[in-house]
Design a protein around this motif. Structure first.
Motif: not given
Length: 454
Positions: A70-99
């Motif tokens: 939910v939060m990752l989606g909101r962050a991506l939507a914020l980038a879209d809203k401000l007209g910036k390229p979508r960043p690469r995402t990590f953690g979509d697989d819910r892996d706590p070590q994705a960072y």
């Protein structure tokens, strides 16, 4: 609880200091024009900071990491809203070590950490070991050992670290800093600050992602956002859990770690009633959470002594009904400032026994940062403060300059929490305050607030 300067710490400090003298930020490297920044944690706080990054032309938000879709989606939507390229995402697989995968990608010039508190130390340590400069939300760690570990990692790796304490950039706080340095209050004697903020609707909600504040009395696994993790600290811990908003400005005023240091600390806590009463009021006496036992006293009072003879009083007050206030007071031999009444009294300039309204003094002592960037800060979070704290991190990184709120500030301010917990647990004992600089405070010079860039 007394933290000895043992041989291991001494040897680590010596080796780290020798290495740090060779760092680009110590000798001044060419200014970079654009940075690739990543963010770990895209929750409610993370999204506020993300917006400031996305607003900048000198920053590319290259990567985002969060295990909450939910939060990752909101962050991506914020980038879209401000007209910036979508960043690469990590953690979509819910892996706590994705960072860790994000840090290992070698694609970042810096990273913002805005996760739950217990993740700050391990994530910052991982980032510094990966040579990714860190801008970390408060706090720096949980245990006292966390703070030594974060400090030793920074010294050993030389990777820049800044604590993102935004209140140091509050407009009136910076004006008062100029007044202090101009000698308006004379020699400082006593200071106060705190975190006095009704957080009951932050610590409890219905668990509905659409309603992160209030609307229910759930916390933990059934809560959402901060109610999911922050409330557990009120269950398990009793101490000054959030010191940096209050202590940050006070430490800057008194030059802590730069010619001065904390020497002693003690804390007292009241009984805990507010969170239980809120659950009963909003959810009913039969709600399962009405049986929860909260350890955190409703009002925690902490006193610090300094090498130069000042005292500083902090109050943590988040469980009772009250208006927001940080309760600042800066008092010296010639007068004082208090933010609660927006008042200043300076002997010989104010009428005897009367307050002056602070506005005229603020206009006179307006900090150059606010004169230069005030228009850009309009609309930023927390009355513009969030613009300035992100701006400081970015500009220091671009210039390879020392962080204005550095690793020593971070661990010193944040360590108040475990030390206050120890004081309360030991019957309100007064404890020695560790010298995280290992003596270097005697020769370090103040830098915060002197540079108009940040």
């Amino acid at each position: 609880m007394k933290q000895a300067l043992n041989r291991r710490h001494f040897l680590q400090a010596g080796a780290a200091l020798a290495g740090s003298l060779l760092l680009p930020q110590a000798i001044g490297a060419p200014t970079r024009q654009r940075l690739r920044i990543g963010m770990i944690g895209t929750g409610m706080r993370g999204q506020v900071l993300l917006r400031e990054l996305l607003r900048r032309d000198d920053v590319e938000v290259a990567a985002l990491c969060d295990i909450d879709p939910v939060m990752l989606g909101r962050a991506l939507a914020l980038a879209d809203k401000l007209g910036k390229p979508r960043p690469r995402t990590f953690g979509d697989d819910r892996d706590p070590q994705a960072y860790q995968r994000m840090l290992d990608s070698r694609m970042l010039d810096g990273v913002i950490i805005a996760t739950p508190w217990e993740w700050h130390a391990p994530m910052a340590i991982a980032a510094m070991r990966a040579k990714v400069p860190v801008g970390c939300e408060v706090v720096a760690g949980i245990t006292l050992q966390d703070h030594w570990d974060v400090l030793d990692t920074q010294l050993a790796t030389g990777t820049p670290y800044m604590l993102l304490e935004n209140v140091c950039y509050r407009r009136d706080v910076l004006a008062v800093l100029r007044m202090v340095r101009a000698g308006v209050f004379g020699e400082l004697v006593h200071l106060q600050g705190g975190y006095q903020h009704d957080l009951r609707a932050v610590k409890f909600n219905s668990g509905d992602p659409a309603k992160p504040y209030g609307g229910g009395v759930e916390f933990g696994a059934k809560g959402f956002s901060e109610a999911r993790w922050r409330t557990e600290h009120s269950v398990r811990r009793n101490g000054e859990l959030y010191p940096s908003h209050g202590i940050g400005p006070c430490a800057m005023y008194t030059n802590i770690n730069r010619g001065n240091r904390f020497t002693r600390i003690n804390s007292f806590a009241t009984k805990a009633r507010g969170l239980h009463d809120y659950i009963v009021k909003e959810g009913g006496a039969d709600h399962p959470n009405a049986k929860a036992n909260f350890s955190l006293g409703d009002v925690v009072t902490t006193t610090l002594a300094t090498e130069k003879g000042e005292t500083i009083l902090l109050q943590h007050d988040t469980s009772l009904p009250r208006p927001y206030s940080l309760g600042f007071r800066v008092q010296g031999t010639k007068g004082l400032w208090m933010d609660v009444n927006h008042g200043v009294h300076v002997e010989g300039q104010s009428k005897p026994h009367q307050w002056d309204d602070f506005q005229a003094w603020q206009d006179k002592y307006e900090h150059p940062l606010w004169r230069k960037y005030g228009a850009q800060a309009e609309g930023a979070g927390h009355g513009g403060m969030d613009f300035f704290v992100i701006h400081a991190f970015v500009e220091a990184l671009k210039a390879s300059a020392p962080m204005p709120i550095d690793i020593y500030d971070a661990v010193t301010w944040s360590a108040i929490t475990p030390l206050s917990e120890a004081s309360i647990a030991q019957g309100y004992q007064t404890l020695d305050f560790p010298d995280f600089t290992r003596g270097a405070w005697k020769g370090r010079k103040p830098i915060f607030g002197f540079d108009e860039r940040y």
